[in-house]
Design a protein around this motif. Structure first.
Motif, PDB file in Angstrom:
ATOM      1  N   ALA B 115      73.526 -29.220   5.419  1.00 51.16           N
ATOM      2  CA  ALA B 115      72.362 -29.311   6.296  1.00 51.16           C
ATOM      3  C   ALA B 115      72.759 -29.126   7.760  1.00 51.16           C
ATOM      4  CB  ALA B 115      71.667 -30.651   6.111  1.00 51.16           C
ATOM      5  N   VAL B 116      71.944 -28.387   8.486  1.00 55.84           N
ATOM      6  CA  VAL B 116      72.137 -28.287   9.935  1.00 55.84           C
ATOM      7  C   VAL B 116      71.015 -29.072  10.616  1.00 55.84           C
ATOM      8  CG1 VAL B 116      73.346 -26.092   9.938  1.00 55.84           C
ATOM      9  CG2 VAL B 116      70.855 -26.104   9.968  1.00 55.84           C
ATOM     10  N   ASP B 117      71.317 -29.606  11.781  1.00 56.20           N
ATOM     11  CA  ASP B 117      70.330 -30.375  12.531  1.00 56.20           C
ATOM     12  C   ASP B 117      69.529 -29.459  13.441  1.00 56.20           C
ATOM     13  OD1 ASP B 117      70.704 -32.799  11.472  1.00 56.20           O
ATOM     14  OD2 ASP B 117      72.223 -33.440  12.922  1.00 56.20           O
ATOM     15  N   GLY B 118      68.665 -30.071  14.207  1.00 50.27           N
ATOM     16  CA  GLY B 118      68.012 -29.353  15.288  1.00 50.27           C
ATOM     17  C   GLY B 118      66.730 -28.668  14.885  1.00 50.27           C
ATOM     18  N   LEU B 119      66.308 -28.837  13.623  1.00 50.33           N
ATOM     19  CA  LEU B 119      65.057 -28.224  13.220  1.00 50.33           C
ATOM     20  C   LEU B 119      63.882 -29.000  13.806  1.00 50.33           C
ATOM     21  CD1 LEU B 119      64.400 -25.750  11.529  1.00 50.33           C
ATOM     22  CD2 LEU B 119      63.888 -27.256   9.630  1.00 50.33           C
ATOM     23  N   GLY B 120      64.080 -30.329  13.967  1.00 52.91           N
ATOM     24  CA  GLY B 120      63.018 -31.155  14.532  1.00 52.91           C
ATOM     25  C   GLY B 120      61.803 -31.165  13.649  1.00 52.91           C
ATOM     26  N   GLU B 121      60.663 -30.859  14.229  1.00 50.94           N
ATOM     27  CA  GLU B 121      59.412 -30.807  13.478  1.00 50.94           C
ATOM     28  C   GLU B 121      59.465 -29.666  12.464  1.00 50.94           C
ATOM     29  OE1 GLU B 121      56.262 -32.700  13.876  1.00 50.94           O
ATOM     30  OE2 GLU B 121      57.956 -33.982  14.412  1.00 50.94           O
ATOM     31  N   PRO B 122      58.810 -29.830  11.296  1.00 47.31           N
ATOM     32  CA  PRO B 122      58.740 -28.715  10.342  1.00 47.31           C
ATOM     33  C   PRO B 122      58.105 -27.504  11.019  1.00 47.31           C
ATOM     34  CG  PRO B 122      57.883 -30.731   9.363  1.00 47.31           C
ATOM     35  CD  PRO B 122      58.119 -31.020  10.811  1.00 47.31           C
ATOM     36  N   PRO B 123      58.616 -26.307  10.749  1.00 48.44           N
ATOM     37  CA  PRO B 123      58.055 -25.106  11.376  1.00 48.44           C
ATOM     38  C   PRO B 123      56.605 -24.898  10.959  1.00 48.44           C
ATOM     39  CG  PRO B 123      59.560 -24.527   9.610  1.00 48.44           C
ATOM     40  CD  PRO B 123      59.676 -26.001   9.802  1.00 48.44           C
ATOM     41  N   ARG B 124      55.853 -24.193  11.807  1.00 48.68           N
ATOM     42  CA  ARG B 124      54.461 -23.858  11.495  1.00 48.68           C
ATOM     43  C   ARG B 124      54.378 -22.365  11.224  1.00 48.68           C
ATOM     44  NH1 ARG B 124      51.265 -28.249  12.881  1.00 48.68           N
ATOM     45  NH2 ARG B 124      49.358 -27.018  12.818  1.00 48.68           N
ATOM     46  N   ILE B 125      53.555 -22.007  10.256  1.00 48.88           N
ATOM     47  CA  ILE B 125      53.487 -20.622   9.791  1.00 48.88           C
ATOM     48  C   ILE B 125      52.035 -20.146   9.919  1.00 48.88           C
ATOM     49  CG2 ILE B 125      53.820 -19.125   7.773  1.00 48.88           C
ATOM     50  CD1 ILE B 125      55.723 -21.923   7.153  1.00 48.88           C
ATOM     51  N   PRO B 126      51.823 -18.933  10.461  1.00 49.86           N
ATOM     52  CA  PRO B 126      50.453 -18.430  10.573  1.00 49.86           C
ATOM     53  C   PRO B 126      49.777 -18.365   9.205  1.00 49.86           C
ATOM     54  CG  PRO B 126      51.990 -17.017  11.755  1.00 49.86           C
ATOM     55  CD  PRO B 126      52.814 -17.994  10.974  1.00 49.86           C
ATOM     56  N   ALA B 127      48.540 -18.844   9.133  1.00 52.12           N
ATOM     57  CA  ALA B 127      47.829 -18.915   7.860  1.00 52.12           C
ATOM     58  C   ALA B 127      47.654 -17.538   7.227  1.00 52.12           C
ATOM     59  CB  ALA B 127      46.464 -19.577   8.057  1.00 52.12           C
ATOM     60  N   GLY B 128      47.550 -16.499   8.041  1.00 50.79           N
ATOM     61  CA  GLY B 128      47.285 -15.174   7.508  1.00 50.79           C
ATOM     62  C   GLY B 128      48.525 -14.415   7.063  1.00 50.79           C
ATOM     63  N   ARG B 129      49.718 -14.992   7.323  1.00 52.33           N
ATOM     64  CA  ARG B 129      50.939 -14.258   6.976  1.00 52.33           C
ATOM     65  C   ARG B 129      51.187 -14.294   5.463  1.00 52.33           C
ATOM     66  NH1 ARG B 129      56.616 -16.498   8.656  1.00 52.33           N
ATOM     67  NH2 ARG B 129      55.984 -16.106  10.809  1.00 52.33           N
ATOM     68  N   VAL B 130      51.492 -13.129   4.883  1.00 51.74           N
ATOM     69  CA  VAL B 130      51.816 -13.070   3.447  1.00 51.74           C
ATOM     70  C   VAL B 130      53.231 -13.623   3.257  1.00 51.74           C
ATOM     71  CG1 VAL B 130      52.301 -11.539   1.502  1.00 51.74           C
ATOM     72  CG2 VAL B 130      50.280 -11.161   2.932  1.00 51.74           C
ATOM     73  N   VAL B 131      53.344 -14.717   2.508  1.00 53.07           N
ATOM     74  CA  VAL B 131      54.644 -15.364   2.331  1.00 53.07           C
ATOM     75  C   VAL B 131      55.168 -15.215   0.907  1.00 53.07           C
ATOM     76  CG1 VAL B 131      54.214 -17.039   4.158  1.00 53.07           C
ATOM     77  CG2 VAL B 131      53.595 -17.600   1.797  1.00 53.07           C
ATOM     78  N   ALA B 132      54.312 -14.825  -0.016  1.00 51.80           N
ATOM     79  CA  ALA B 132      54.751 -14.647  -1.401  1.00 51.80           C
ATOM     80  C   ALA B 132      53.932 -13.526  -2.019  1.00 51.80           C
ATOM     81  CB  ALA B 132      54.581 -15.929  -2.204  1.00 51.80           C
ATOM     82  N   ILE B 133      54.521 -12.861  -3.006  1.00 52.05           N
ATOM     83  CA  ILE B 133      53.799 -11.825  -3.738  1.00 52.05           C
ATOM     84  C   ILE B 133      53.968 -12.098  -5.224  1.00 52.05           C
ATOM     85  CG2 ILE B 133      53.597  -9.353  -4.194  1.00 52.05           C
ATOM     86  CD1 ILE B 133      54.657  -8.864  -1.361  1.00 52.05           C
ATOM     87  N   ALA B 134      52.842 -12.322  -5.900  1.00 54.86           N
ATOM     88  CA  ALA B 134      52.862 -12.559  -7.342  1.00 54.86           C
ATOM     89  C   ALA B 134      52.612 -11.234  -8.056  1.00 54.86           C
ATOM     90  CB  ALA B 134      51.795 -13.581  -7.729  1.00 54.86           C
ATOM     91  N   PHE B 135      53.037 -11.167  -9.310  1.00 48.04           N
ATOM     92  CA  PHE B 135      52.873  -9.929 -10.074  1.00 48.04           C
ATOM     93  C   PHE B 135      52.209 -10.224 -11.417  1.00 48.04           C
ATOM     94  CE2 PHE B 135      56.401  -9.300  -7.197  1.00 48.04           C
ATOM     95  CZ  PHE B 135      56.143  -8.048  -6.659  1.00 48.04           C
ATOM     96  N   THR B 136      51.301  -9.332 -11.804  1.00 50.74           N
ATOM     97  CA  THR B 136      50.767  -9.388 -13.163  1.00 50.74           C
ATOM     98  C   THR B 136      51.242  -8.153 -13.898  1.00 50.74           C
ATOM     99  OG1 THR B 136      48.747  -8.406 -12.306  1.00 50.74           O
ATOM    100  CG2 THR B 136      48.718 -10.770 -12.691  1.00 50.74           C
ATOM    101  N   SER B 137      51.379  -8.289 -15.216  1.00 50.49           N
ATOM    102  CA  SER B 137      52.003  -7.207 -15.975  1.00 50.49           C
ATOM    103  C   SER B 137      51.114  -5.973 -16.016  1.00 50.49           C
ATOM    104  CB  SER B 137      52.355  -7.676 -17.374  1.00 50.49           C
ATOM    105  OG  SER B 137      51.256  -8.338 -17.943  1.00 50.49           O
ATOM    106  N   GLY B 138      49.812  -6.157 -16.125  1.00 49.40           N
ATOM    107  CA  GLY B 138      48.928  -4.992 -16.128  1.00 49.40           C
ATOM    108  C   GLY B 138      48.991  -4.255 -17.449  1.00 49.40           C
ATOM    109  N   SER B 139      47.883  -3.643 -17.816  1.00 49.82           N
ATOM    110  CA  SER B 139      47.812  -3.028 -19.137  1.00 49.82           C
ATOM    111  C   SER B 139      48.638  -1.758 -19.208  1.00 49.82           C
ATOM    112  CB  SER B 139      46.356  -2.721 -19.486  1.00 49.82           C
ATOM    113  OG  SER B 139      45.760  -2.001 -18.430  1.00 49.82           O
ATOM    114  N   THR B 140      48.905  -1.125 -18.082  1.00 50.25           N
ATOM    115  CA  THR B 140      49.652   0.123 -18.101  1.00 50.25           C
ATOM    116  C   THR B 140      51.150  -0.111 -18.127  1.00 50.25           C
ATOM    117  OG1 THR B 140      49.628   0.155 -15.696  1.00 50.25           O
ATOM    118  CG2 THR B 140      47.885   1.364 -16.810  1.00 50.25           C
TER     119      THR B 140
END
Lengths: 99, 441
Positions: B115-140
């Motif tokens: 662990a490193v120090d100095g992070l302080g408060e948890p970071p804040r992330i813009p609500a509109g930013r795409v942070v994950a991409i899920a995948f579905t198998s799809g029929s094709t």
């Protein structure tokens, strides 16, 4: 494990009696289309070999638990060592089964 | 919420527990320090494929990628073919893994971080930013990508926390054990997002076999939540050993048979809840299966005609047909693509499957439409049924009371098990094999 050198083999692929018993359990528990005595003792059970998947792993764990009171666990390195082959699975059961 | 609004990575206190590892509980403070350390080792830009099986390391990798502004690709398939396809589609794709993997792609091993120090408060992330991409198998066979903005994931986590009593004001913190991988949307929402946003800690280790699950539950502190699938539940119930006291069992990914819901309620004395969700929209609703035929939407979810309004995502097309039910609930009529028409009558395969599951003694079952159903007027459905101790005739008699005669299966084939995949689903390929087998030589 008994001494394999004195046990006569009873299948085309050279299965020991205990291995044949486990092979029969696998075939019946998973309703495989293969004959128990035709399973290669050293071939992988999953993917390339018998082509089993994670659902089969759950079914097989149930059947082994019922027949031998041996409980399989993920920290047994499930797909790597024990399920590597019929031979390794049989050895694991023989080692841990209730006497 | 406005997309420019910033939402914290976690709203939990530094001393709270986010994860239970074999070596002991990990606090939010330590987790943030270790995530900051891992973030320093990541490439300057790109997309992270997080393959970690250990849920704590999955969490660390997800948070570290977030800190660097990299979306996480939710993929559990380590095959070179799949990884190369992801790398071709997403610039700067790199891997995060906690076991050795042979790959030509950039690899950042995730192990024990200092662990490193100095992070302080948890970071804040813009609500509109795409942070994950899920995948579905799809029929094709070509996977379809479903981008997840941070605001949508947080809103879904807060709504789930409200629904399942996991808010700080709902009582002592809970712990969750899951039998589904964290790379699947259901596992990601329940064991990655919830520990960040709700009063809940996840179990880090793999739990797959019934013995794993039961032992891991023993080791967790009370207010235990089991997140699982019908497939794992069936194995757990067959094991016969009663689990450590649970506050709830949650199932998703496939319809839960009424007999199993009742068995969990009766034998374990615990509420058996079901989540209705899809990778495209995330979790949308829940019900207590043994007592509630209809689904109660999560806060903010609005069911529409063929689509659903999801906070942070907007309108998402639905594969299921629904109709409003009393009390703000809705009834699931089945997958739209599953609608079949026989003898001028319409039915949904999902609804037929539900009726089949309600027959006494039926553990699992599926109706299958023949490939020529659209052109063969004499086409019939077939059904594959797992019902130890019952005969096909007995099940057919029970079905006759519930179905239009035209939908009675011909044949009804008793099978020891259905070829469900690792998530409890029946793929089109598996169903095709069932059809072939039934057609005979």
């Amino acid at each position: 494990m008994p001494d394999g050198t004195t046990t006569s083999t009873i299948s085309a692929t050279g299965l020991l009696p205990q291995e044949l018993e486990v092979a029969q359990l696998i075939v019946s528990a998973l309703s495989l289309e293969v004959a128990p005595e035709e399973i290669e003792p050293e071939a992988p059970l999953f993917h390339d070999g018998l082509g089993l998947d994670s659902i089969d792993a759950l079914e097989l764990a149930l059947a082994i638990s019922k027949a031998y009171e041996v409980k399989l666990r993920s920290d047994d390195e499930r797909n790597h060592r024990i399920f590597a082959s019929l031979r390794s699975l049989t050895a694991h059961i023989e080692k841990h089964r209730a006497r | 919420m406005p997309p420019e609004q910033d939402l914290p990575l976690t709203s939990r206190g530094g001393a709270e527990v986010i994860c239970h590892r074999p070596a002991g509980p990990v606090t939010i403070r330590r987790f943030l320090g270790e995530a900051a350390a891992l973030a320093r080792r990541l490439p300057a830009s790109g997309h992270a494929v997080n393959l970690c099986a250990d849920r704590y390391r999955m969490l660390l990798g997800f948070a570290a990628a977030l800190l660097r502004g990299h979306p996480t690709l939710l993929n559990a398939d380590p095959s070179p073919h799949r990884l190369q396809a992801l790398a071709a589609a997403y610039p700067g794709t790199y891997l995060l893994a906690d076991t050795p993997i042979a790959t030509a792609l950039p690899l950042v091993p995730v192990g024990e971080e200092q662990a490193v120090d100095g992070l302080g408060e948890p970071p804040r992330i813009p609500a509109g930013r795409v942070v994950a991409i899920a995948f579905t198998s799809g029929s094709t066979g070509q996977p379809t990508a479903h981008p997840k903005p941070w605001g949508a994931l947080v809103a879904a986590a807060l709504a789930a926390a409200e629904r399942f009593g996991l808010r700080p004001e709902d009582g002592p913190p809970s712990s969750v054990l899951a039998t589904v991988p964290p790379q699947h949307m259901y596992g990601f929402e329940t064991t990655i997002m919830l520990p960040l946003q709700a009063a809940l800690a996840c179990h880090a280790g793999e739990a797959f076999f019934p013995s794993d699950v039961l032992d891991a539950l023993d080791a967790l502190p009370p207010r235990r939540l089991l997140v699982t699938t019908p497939l794992h539940l069936r194995a757990l119930l067959a094991e016969g050993r009663r689990p450590a006291p649970l506050s709830a069992v949650i199932s998703a990914t496939a319809p839960l048979a009424m007999s199993m819901a009742e068995a969990v309620e009766r034998d374990w004395g615990v509420p058996m809840l079901e989540i209705y969700g899809a990778s495209e929209a995330g979790s949308m609703a829940s019900r207590r299966t043994a007592f509630e035929p209809d689904w109660l939407p999560y806060r903010g979810i609005r069911m529409g005609q063929g689509e659903v309004e999801v906070p942070g995502l907007g309108a998402v097309p639905l594969a299921d047909a629904t109709e409003p039910a009393p009390g703000g609930r809705f009834r699931l009529l089945g997958r739209r693509a599953d609608l079949v028409k026989l003898g001028g009558r319409r039915a949904s395969l999902a609804e037929l499957n539900r009726l089949l599951a309600e027959v006494e003694g039926v553990e699992d079952g599926v109706f299958v439409a023949p490939e020529d159903i659209e052109r063969n007027p004499a086409a019939r459905l077939s059904a594959y049924v797992v019902a130890p101790g019952r005969s096909a005739e007995e099940i057919l008699s029970a079905l006759r009371l519930r179905l239009e005669p035209v939908f009675l299966p011909r044949p009804l084939v008793l099978v020891p098990a259905l070829p469900r995949n690792g998530l409890g689903k029946l793929t089109q390929a598996a169903l095709a094999e069932l059809r072939m087998a039934a057609a005979g030589p």
